[in-house]
Design an enzyme around this catalytic site. Structure first.
Site, PDB file in Angstrom:
ATOM      1  N   SER A  80     -30.451  55.329 -23.658  1.00  0.00           N
ATOM      2  CA  SER A  80     -31.453  55.366 -24.716  1.00  0.00           C
ATOM      3  C   SER A  80     -32.018  53.973 -24.957  1.00  0.00           C
ATOM      4  O   SER A  80     -31.281  52.980 -25.010  1.00  0.00           O
ATOM      5  CB  SER A  80     -30.843  55.914 -26.010  1.00  0.00           C
ATOM      6  OG  SER A  80     -30.474  57.270 -25.853  1.00  0.00           O
ATOM      7  N   CYS A  93     -25.180  44.764 -30.167  1.00  0.00           N
ATOM      8  CA  CYS A  93     -24.820  46.015 -29.508  1.00  0.00           C
ATOM      9  C   CYS A  93     -24.378  45.712 -28.082  1.00  0.00           C
ATOM     10  O   CYS A  93     -24.359  44.560 -27.655  1.00  0.00           O
ATOM     11  CB  CYS A  93     -25.997  46.994 -29.513  1.00  0.00           C
ATOM     12  SG  CYS A  93     -27.423  46.424 -28.558  1.00  0.00           S
ATOM     13  N   GLN A  98     -24.435  47.710 -20.830  1.00  0.00           N
ATOM     14  CA  GLN A  98     -24.256  49.022 -20.216  1.00  0.00           C
ATOM     15  C   GLN A  98     -25.396  49.333 -19.245  1.00  0.00           C
ATOM     16  O   GLN A  98     -25.168  49.905 -18.173  1.00  0.00           O
ATOM     17  CB  GLN A  98     -24.178  50.094 -21.298  1.00  0.00           C
ATOM     18  CG  GLN A  98     -22.904  50.040 -22.106  1.00  0.00           C
ATOM     19  CD  GLN A  98     -22.633  51.321 -22.874  1.00  0.00           C
ATOM     20  OE1 GLN A  98     -23.079  52.396 -22.498  1.00  0.00           O
ATOM     21  NE2 GLN A  98     -21.901  51.206 -23.954  1.00  0.00           N
ATOM     22  N   GLY A 121     -32.958  53.172 -31.439  1.00  0.00           N
ATOM     23  CA  GLY A 121     -32.138  53.192 -32.652  1.00  0.00           C
ATOM     24  C   GLY A 121     -31.377  54.486 -32.839  1.00  0.00           C
ATOM     25  O   GLY A 121     -31.285  54.986 -33.957  1.00  0.00           O
ATOM     26  N   ASP A 154     -26.145  59.690 -35.620  1.00  0.00           N
ATOM     27  CA  ASP A 154     -26.821  59.687 -34.325  1.00  0.00           C
ATOM     28  C   ASP A 154     -27.856  60.809 -34.335  1.00  0.00           C
ATOM     29  O   ASP A 154     -27.504  61.983 -34.385  1.00  0.00           O
ATOM     30  CB  ASP A 154     -25.804  59.900 -33.201  1.00  0.00           C
ATOM     31  CG  ASP A 154     -26.382  59.631 -31.815  1.00  0.00           C
ATOM     32  OD1 ASP A 154     -27.611  59.720 -31.657  1.00  0.00           O
ATOM     33  OD2 ASP A 154     -25.585  59.358 -30.890  1.00  0.00           O
ATOM     34  N   ARG A 156     -30.147  61.345 -31.966  1.00  0.00           N
ATOM     35  CA  ARG A 156     -30.672  61.640 -30.635  1.00  0.00           C
ATOM     36  C   ARG A 156     -30.461  63.105 -30.272  1.00  0.00           C
ATOM     37  O   ARG A 156     -29.537  63.758 -30.750  1.00  0.00           O
ATOM     38  CB  ARG A 156     -29.994  60.754 -29.591  1.00  0.00           C
ATOM     39  CG  ARG A 156     -30.377  59.295 -29.687  1.00  0.00           C
ATOM     40  CD  ARG A 156     -29.584  58.438 -28.733  1.00  0.00           C
ATOM     41  NE  ARG A 156     -28.157  58.409 -29.077  1.00  0.00           N
ATOM     42  CZ  ARG A 156     -27.243  57.707 -28.412  1.00  0.00           C
ATOM     43  NH1 ARG A 156     -27.618  56.993 -27.356  1.00  0.00           N
ATOM     44  NH2 ARG A 156     -25.984  57.712 -28.801  1.00  0.00           N
ATOM     45  N   LYS A 182     -22.761  63.304 -26.019  1.00  0.00           N
ATOM     46  CA  LYS A 182     -23.829  63.361 -25.014  1.00  0.00           C
ATOM     47  C   LYS A 182     -23.455  64.339 -23.911  1.00  0.00           C
ATOM     48  O   LYS A 182     -24.271  65.180 -23.497  1.00  0.00           O
ATOM     49  CB  LYS A 182     -24.066  61.967 -24.428  1.00  0.00           C
ATOM     50  CG  LYS A 182     -25.205  61.877 -23.438  1.00  0.00           C
ATOM     51  CD  LYS A 182     -25.296  60.484 -22.810  1.00  0.00           C
ATOM     52  CE  LYS A 182     -25.569  59.410 -23.826  1.00  0.00           C
ATOM     53  NZ  LYS A 182     -25.779  58.075 -23.173  1.00  0.00           N
TER      54      LYS A 182
END
Length: 231
Positions: A80, A93, A98, A121, A154, A156, A182
């Protein structure tokens, strides 16, 4: 998806140029490939695929290494967007760490895929993320800050990512993630995840509390202080 299957990424634009449909899944998502090009990077050679969709109006992309079309058990990372981390090098972060580790790993393999999803975000947008940062500066953790702004921890969703995978003929993957939510979201929408591959990297003094909150409050599968591989 009811689309003609093609063998090459370069044929997707022609295949999809006149595509129009009522969409798939509960949100009736329609996706098509807009552009494909070579993308040499400092991590290896990829092809970049730009998608159009009717869900959010954002241009999500795929970075594809090797012959990934229709591959089974393809190593895959869903990343993301994080402007502050990915582009500006924020230490609040672990997003850039990653991203870089995933791209290096994928480019070292025979084939692999990274979907770069425009969900800044954790889905609340850049401005709200910075507002959440300000609350964290006053002592809130990342979950508390989101809740104070009226958002879930979250926000997302991954229904669009599922359709992007299907555009590339993919339904069986090895998912690079530390986030079981996820994985569960993809499986719920019909993607077979045959293996979860960890990608824990980038712990530093500025993001320790952030990572601990992900582990303790959001269920991320982290080692809790041990950085297993320096990028």
């Amino acid at each position: 998806m009811g689309l003609e299957r093609v063998a090459r990424l370069d044929d997707l634009v022609e295949r999809d140029k006149d595509h129009d449909c009522g969409g798939f899944g509960p949100h009736r998502i329609c996706v098509k490939v807009d552009a494909v090009a070579e993308l040499p990077t400092r991590f290896g050679r990829f092809k970049i695929v730009a998608f159009w969709n009717n869900r959010d109006g954002k241009e999500h992309v795929a970075l594809v290494h090797g012959d990934a079309m229709g591959a089974s058990e393809l190593p895959t990372r869903l990343h993301s967007e994080c402007l502050t981390g990915d582009a500006l090098g924020s230490l609040r972060c672990d997003c850039r760490d990653q991203l870089e580790v995933a791209l290096r790993r994928l480019s070292s393999m025979e084939r692999g895929l990274l979907l770069y999803l425009r969900q800044e975000g954790r889905g609340i947008g850049l401005g709200n993320k910075i507002r959440a940062y300000a609350l964290q500066d006053l002592g809130a953790d990342t979950v508390e800050a989101n809740h104070q702004l009226g958002f879930p921890a979250d926000a997302r969703e991954y229904g669009l990512a599922v359709q992007l995978l299907r555009e590339l003929g993919l339904c069986r993957i090895r998912l690079m993630t530390n986030n079981p939510a996820k994985l569960d979201a993809l499986v719920k929408d019909g993607v077979e995840v045959v293996e979860r591959v960890e990608v824990e990297h980038g712990r530093n003094p500025h993001n320790t509390a952030y990572l601990d909150t992900k582990m303790l409050k959001m269920g991320h599968l982290l080692l809790g202080g041990k950085d297993v591989e320096k990028p």
